[in-house]
Design an enzyme around this catalytic site. Structure first.
Site, PDB file in Angstrom:
ATOM      1  N   ARG A  95      18.247 -83.944 -53.118  1.00  0.00           N
ATOM      2  CA  ARG A  95      18.856 -82.628 -52.877  1.00  0.00           C
ATOM      3  C   ARG A  95      19.262 -81.980 -54.202  1.00  0.00           C
ATOM      4  O   ARG A  95      18.663 -81.010 -54.640  1.00  0.00           O
ATOM      5  CB  ARG A  95      20.066 -82.773 -51.925  1.00  0.00           C
ATOM      6  CG  ARG A  95      20.594 -81.460 -51.364  1.00  0.00           C
ATOM      7  CD  ARG A  95      21.468 -80.658 -52.309  1.00  0.00           C
ATOM      8  NE  ARG A  95      22.637 -81.385 -52.778  1.00  0.00           N
ATOM      9  CZ  ARG A  95      23.447 -80.935 -53.729  1.00  0.00           C
ATOM     10  NH1 ARG A  95      23.220 -79.770 -54.300  1.00  0.00           N
ATOM     11  NH2 ARG A  95      24.468 -81.657 -54.159  1.00  0.00           N
ATOM     12  N   ASP A  96      20.251 -82.539 -54.868  1.00  0.00           N
ATOM     13  CA  ASP A  96      20.779 -81.888 -56.069  1.00  0.00           C
ATOM     14  C   ASP A  96      19.722 -81.870 -57.166  1.00  0.00           C
ATOM     15  O   ASP A  96      19.676 -80.961 -57.991  1.00  0.00           O
ATOM     16  CB  ASP A  96      22.040 -82.629 -56.552  1.00  0.00           C
ATOM     17  CG  ASP A  96      22.963 -81.742 -57.369  1.00  0.00           C
ATOM     18  OD1 ASP A  96      22.584 -80.607 -57.674  1.00  0.00           O
ATOM     19  OD2 ASP A  96      24.076 -82.202 -57.710  1.00  0.00           O
ATOM     20  N   HIS A 105      31.181 -86.744 -59.349  1.00  0.00           N
ATOM     21  CA  HIS A 105      29.827 -86.150 -59.305  1.00  0.00           C
ATOM     22  C   HIS A 105      29.621 -85.479 -60.662  1.00  0.00           C
ATOM     23  O   HIS A 105      30.023 -84.339 -60.869  1.00  0.00           O
ATOM     24  CB  HIS A 105      29.796 -85.146 -58.138  1.00  0.00           C
ATOM     25  CG  HIS A 105      28.517 -84.384 -57.975  1.00  0.00           C
ATOM     26  ND1 HIS A 105      27.651 -84.590 -56.927  1.00  0.00           N
ATOM     27  CD2 HIS A 105      27.968 -83.382 -58.702  1.00  0.00           C
ATOM     28  CE1 HIS A 105      26.635 -83.765 -57.007  1.00  0.00           C
ATOM     29  NE2 HIS A 105      26.804 -83.011 -58.083  1.00  0.00           N
ATOM     30  N   HIS A 138      27.373 -84.118 -63.755  1.00  0.00           N
ATOM     31  CA  HIS A 138      26.112 -83.706 -64.379  1.00  0.00           C
ATOM     32  C   HIS A 138      26.193 -84.089 -65.862  1.00  0.00           C
ATOM     33  O   HIS A 138      27.281 -84.264 -66.399  1.00  0.00           O
ATOM     34  CB  HIS A 138      25.890 -82.205 -64.170  1.00  0.00           C
ATOM     35  CG  HIS A 138      25.519 -81.864 -62.747  1.00  0.00           C
ATOM     36  ND1 HIS A 138      24.243 -81.506 -62.374  1.00  0.00           N
ATOM     37  CD2 HIS A 138      26.252 -81.857 -61.607  1.00  0.00           C
ATOM     38  CE1 HIS A 138      24.219 -81.284 -61.061  1.00  0.00           C
ATOM     39  NE2 HIS A 138      25.422 -81.492 -60.574  1.00  0.00           N
ATOM     40  N   CYS A 164      21.960 -77.130 -60.638  1.00  0.00           N
ATOM     41  CA  CYS A 164      22.315 -76.214 -59.548  1.00  0.00           C
ATOM     42  C   CYS A 164      21.748 -74.857 -59.894  1.00  0.00           C
ATOM     43  O   CYS A 164      22.017 -74.332 -60.976  1.00  0.00           O
ATOM     44  CB  CYS A 164      23.829 -76.126 -59.378  1.00  0.00           C
ATOM     45  SG  CYS A 164      24.307 -74.865 -58.188  1.00  0.00           S
ATOM     46  N   ASN A 222      21.832 -84.465 -62.838  1.00  0.00           N
ATOM     47  CA  ASN A 222      22.965 -85.336 -62.545  1.00  0.00           C
ATOM     48  C   ASN A 222      22.813 -86.581 -63.402  1.00  0.00           C
ATOM     49  O   ASN A 222      21.720 -86.919 -63.849  1.00  0.00           O
ATOM     50  CB  ASN A 222      22.922 -85.793 -61.077  1.00  0.00           C
ATOM     51  CG  ASN A 222      23.119 -84.656 -60.115  1.00  0.00           C
ATOM     52  OD1 ASN A 222      22.193 -83.913 -59.850  1.00  0.00           O
ATOM     53  ND2 ASN A 222      24.309 -84.519 -59.597  1.00  0.00           N
TER      54      ASN A 222
HETATM   55  P1  HMG Z   1      24.666 -64.543 -47.765  1.00  0.00           P
HETATM   56  O1  HMG Z   1      23.453 -63.785 -48.236  1.00  0.00           O
HETATM   57  O2  HMG Z   1      26.016 -64.011 -48.115  1.00  0.00           O
HETATM   58  O3  HMG Z   1      24.562 -64.849 -46.208  1.00  0.00           O
HETATM   59  O4  HMG Z   1      24.549 -66.013 -48.314  1.00  0.00           O
HETATM   60  P2  HMG Z   1      24.660 -63.967 -44.926  1.00  0.00           P
HETATM   61  O5  HMG Z   1      25.531 -64.712 -43.981  1.00  0.00           O
HETATM   62  O6  HMG Z   1      24.981 -62.545 -45.284  1.00  0.00           O
HETATM   63  O7  HMG Z   1      23.150 -64.028 -44.381  1.00  0.00           O
HETATM   64  C1  HMG Z   1      22.073 -63.422 -45.082  1.00  0.00           C
HETATM   65  C2  HMG Z   1      20.757 -63.992 -44.555  1.00  0.00           C
HETATM   66  O8  HMG Z   1      20.678 -65.395 -44.825  1.00  0.00           O
HETATM   67  C3  HMG Z   1      20.594 -63.864 -43.067  1.00  0.00           C
HETATM   68  O9  HMG Z   1      19.196 -63.748 -42.816  1.00  0.00           O
HETATM   69  C4  HMG Z   1      21.048 -65.190 -42.536  1.00  0.00           C
HETATM   70  O10 HMG Z   1      20.500 -65.529 -41.291  1.00  0.00           O
HETATM   71  C5  HMG Z   1      20.531 -66.109 -43.596  1.00  0.00           C
HETATM   72  P3  HMG Z   1      18.480 -62.316 -42.604  1.00  0.00           P
HETATM   73  O11 HMG Z   1      19.194 -61.720 -41.418  1.00  0.00           O
HETATM   74  O12 HMG Z   1      18.711 -61.548 -43.864  1.00  0.00           O
HETATM   75  O13 HMG Z   1      17.046 -62.691 -42.382  1.00  0.00           O
HETATM   76  N1  HMG Z   1      21.322 -67.341 -43.670  1.00  0.00           N
HETATM   77  C6  HMG Z   1      20.804 -68.584 -43.612  1.00  0.00           C
HETATM   78  N2  HMG Z   1      19.540 -69.022 -43.472  1.00  0.00           N
HETATM   79  C7  HMG Z   1      19.359 -70.369 -43.427  1.00  0.00           C
HETATM   80  N3  HMG Z   1      20.375 -71.255 -43.502  1.00  0.00           N
HETATM   81  C8  HMG Z   1      21.640 -70.841 -43.648  1.00  0.00           C
HETATM   82  C9  HMG Z   1      21.896 -69.453 -43.693  1.00  0.00           C
HETATM   83  N4  HMG Z   1      23.017 -68.722 -43.821  1.00  0.00           N
HETATM   84  C10 HMG Z   1      22.656 -67.444 -43.804  1.00  0.00           C
HETATM   85  N5  HMG Z   1      22.638 -71.741 -43.727  1.00  0.00           N
HETATM   86  C11 HMG Z   1      24.876 -68.378 -48.075  1.00  0.00           C
HETATM   87  C12 HMG Z   1      25.516 -67.010 -47.989  1.00  0.00           C
HETATM   88  C13 HMG Z   1      25.971 -69.416 -48.010  1.00  0.00           C
HETATM   89  C14 HMG Z   1      23.918 -68.558 -46.923  1.00  0.00           C
HETATM   90  C15 HMG Z   1      24.090 -68.456 -49.407  1.00  0.00           C
HETATM   91  O14 HMG Z   1      24.956 -68.100 -50.440  1.00  0.00           O
HETATM   92  C16 HMG Z   1      23.572 -69.856 -49.677  1.00  0.00           C
HETATM   93  O15 HMG Z   1      22.665 -70.320 -48.996  1.00  0.00           O
HETATM   94  N6  HMG Z   1      24.145 -70.538 -50.656  1.00  0.00           N
HETATM   95  C17 HMG Z   1      23.793 -71.939 -50.949  1.00  0.00           C
HETATM   96  C18 HMG Z   1      23.550 -72.091 -52.395  1.00  0.00           C
HETATM   97  C19 HMG Z   1      23.220 -73.538 -52.680  1.00  0.00           C
HETATM   98  O16 HMG Z   1      22.634 -74.240 -51.858  1.00  0.00           O
HETATM   99  N7  HMG Z   1      23.571 -73.972 -53.903  1.00  0.00           N
HETATM  100  C20 HMG Z   1      23.282 -75.298 -54.337  1.00  0.00           C
HETATM  101  C21 HMG Z   1      24.077 -76.351 -53.646  1.00  0.00           C
HETATM  102  S1  HMG Z   1      25.749 -76.503 -54.278  1.00  0.00           S
HETATM  103  C22 HMG Z   1      25.606 -77.541 -55.652  1.00  0.00           C
HETATM  104  O17 HMG Z   1      24.520 -77.838 -56.088  1.00  0.00           O
HETATM  105  C23 HMG Z   1      26.872 -78.130 -56.229  1.00  0.00           C
HETATM  106  C24 HMG Z   1      27.060 -79.595 -55.862  1.00  0.00           C
HETATM  107  O18 HMG Z   1      25.957 -80.376 -56.285  1.00  0.00           O
HETATM  108  C25 HMG Z   1      28.338 -80.143 -56.520  1.00  0.00           C
HETATM  109  C26 HMG Z   1      28.426 -79.812 -58.010  1.00  0.00           C
HETATM  110  O19 HMG Z   1      27.517 -80.181 -58.771  1.00  0.00           O
HETATM  111  O20 HMG Z   1      29.409 -79.168 -58.345  1.00  0.00           O
HETATM  112  C27 HMG Z   1      27.219 -79.776 -54.352  1.00  0.00           C
HETATM  113 MG    MG Z   2      25.692 -81.086 -58.316  1.00  0.00          MG
END
Ligand code: HMG
Ligand code: MG
Length: 286
Positions: A13-14, A209, A211, A242, A251
């Site tokens: 995933r990450d 966690h 990186h 990310c 990571n």
């Molecule tokens: P948004 O654009 O504000 O969402 O994004 P929305 O609610 O306004 O929806 C917009 C569109 O997205 C809609 O579709 C929704 O249906 C769709 P449309 O009507 O335009 O066709 N939608 C989705 N589709 C699939 N799955 C969903 C979903 N939600 C809405 N769950 C949102 C808000 C949270 C969805 C967006 O910002 C997002 O997906 N963010 C995730 C980013 C991400 O995955 N980042 C990486 C992971 S975090 C990380 O790596 C850190 C970590 O490792 C720890 C560390 O290292 O610190 C964990």
């Molecule tokens: Mg991470």
């Protein structure tokens, strides 16, 4: 008996979420299946996030369908909101042990960049996910990002990390994984951050966690070990990053964490030879 350290493999995933090239489902599945044979008990395999935001994870449903789950291994997926929960429910395979991971940031800038909302709003969105998971009997894990530094705001106050941890724990009891998202943490900043967080949560409820941008991740693992943490996230082959955190590379590598914690006398139950093969496979995907 030696003390145990639990490794949470986050490479599929990450790691893979940040790769430029499209990685075929079959390649992801081959990596996950090899990791499942290593003795790891926690493997994060994908995300139910917006495919527009993270196209690399758009095939997580197909990954869940194609992988061969191993009994005793818990497979984690990131779920930010109810839309993601519905995606997970549609994709999950009966009988498999899953975990849902929810995520917030300790800094407002990264929250906007990663989730398009404030920290408080992100907690509002994940709360029904946690409730749904509780009702379905699926365990939940929480992440706090930017625990020492934020790509937008610079150094993050330890009190902000403690506050974010408390926000997650106010939703439900869960393990909170503390993410040095951009790998700028040092032993000193990690220790100061942990001192603050340990005031609100026991070490047994926390994970590190890290990186490895600054080459400090292993030192930070050791600092966290000294402060009582026994759970660490890592990515085989040092995959990682990310997409919404400029400057977040891999990571800390699973094989490096294994070597270090084993040298320090801890047991993990993870087979280093299998992880070495998986690391070769993972590096070939870049
Ligand atoms: P948004 O654009 O504000 O969402 O994004 P929305 O609610 O306004 O929806 C917009 C569109 O997205 C809609 O579709 C929704 O249906 C769709 P449309 O009507 O335009 O066709 N939608 C989705 N589709 C699939 N799955 C969903 C979903 N939600 C809405 N769950 C949102 C808000 C949270 C969805 C967006 O910002 C997002 O997906 N963010 C995730 C980013 C991400 O995955 N980042 C990486 C992971 S975090 C990380 O790596 C850190 C970590 O490792 C720890 C560390 O290292 O610190 C964990
Ligand atoms: Mg991470």
């Amino acid at each position: 008996m030696a003390e145990q350290v639990r490794i949470h493999e986050v490479g599929p995933r990450d790691g893979l979420q940040n790769e430029k090239a499209v990685i075929p489902v079959a390649d992801k599945v081959a990596l996950i299946d090899l990791l499942s044979a290593s003795g790891l008990r926690d493997i994060e395999v994908g995300s139910f996030v917006s495919p527009k935001w993270v196209p690399q994870m758009a095939d997580t449903d197909r990954v869940l369908a194609a992988m061969t789950p191993v009994e005793g291994v818990r497979y984690a997926v990131l779920v930010p909101n109810m839309r993601g929960w519905e995606g997970f429910v549609a994709a999950r395979v009966p009988g498999v042990m899953y975990e849902v991971a929810v995520f917030i940031s300790a800094s407002e800038g990264f929250s906007q960049s990663n989730l398009n909302c404030s920290i408080a709003e992100s907690v509002e969105r994940l709360t029904p996910v946690v409730r749904a998971a509780e009702d379905a009997g699926v365990p939940v894990r929480g992440y706090v990002s930017c625990v020492t530094d934020c790509p937008f705001a610079g150094p993050v106050a330890p009190a902000a990390v403690a506050r974010a941890t408390e926000m997650l724990l106010a939703v439900a009891p869960m393990q909170v994984s503390l993410g040095d998202t951009i790998g700028k943490g040092t032993s000193e900043t990690v220790a100061r951050m942990l001192e603050a967080v340990l005031d609100v949560a026991p070490a047994t409820g926390l994970a590190g966690h890290f990186h490895d941008t600054g080459g400090q991740a292993l030192a930070n693992v050791e600092t966290a070990l000294e402060m009582g943490l026994r759970d660490f996230d890592s990515a085989v082959g040092g995959l990682g990053g990310c997409p919404y955190a400029p400057g977040a590379p891999g990571n800390v590598a699973t094989e490096a964490v294994l070597e270090r914690v084993h040298a320090l006398g801890f047991e993990t139950g993870v087979d280093g030879d299998v992880i070495a093969k998986a690391a070769t496979l993972a590096r070939g995907m870049r």
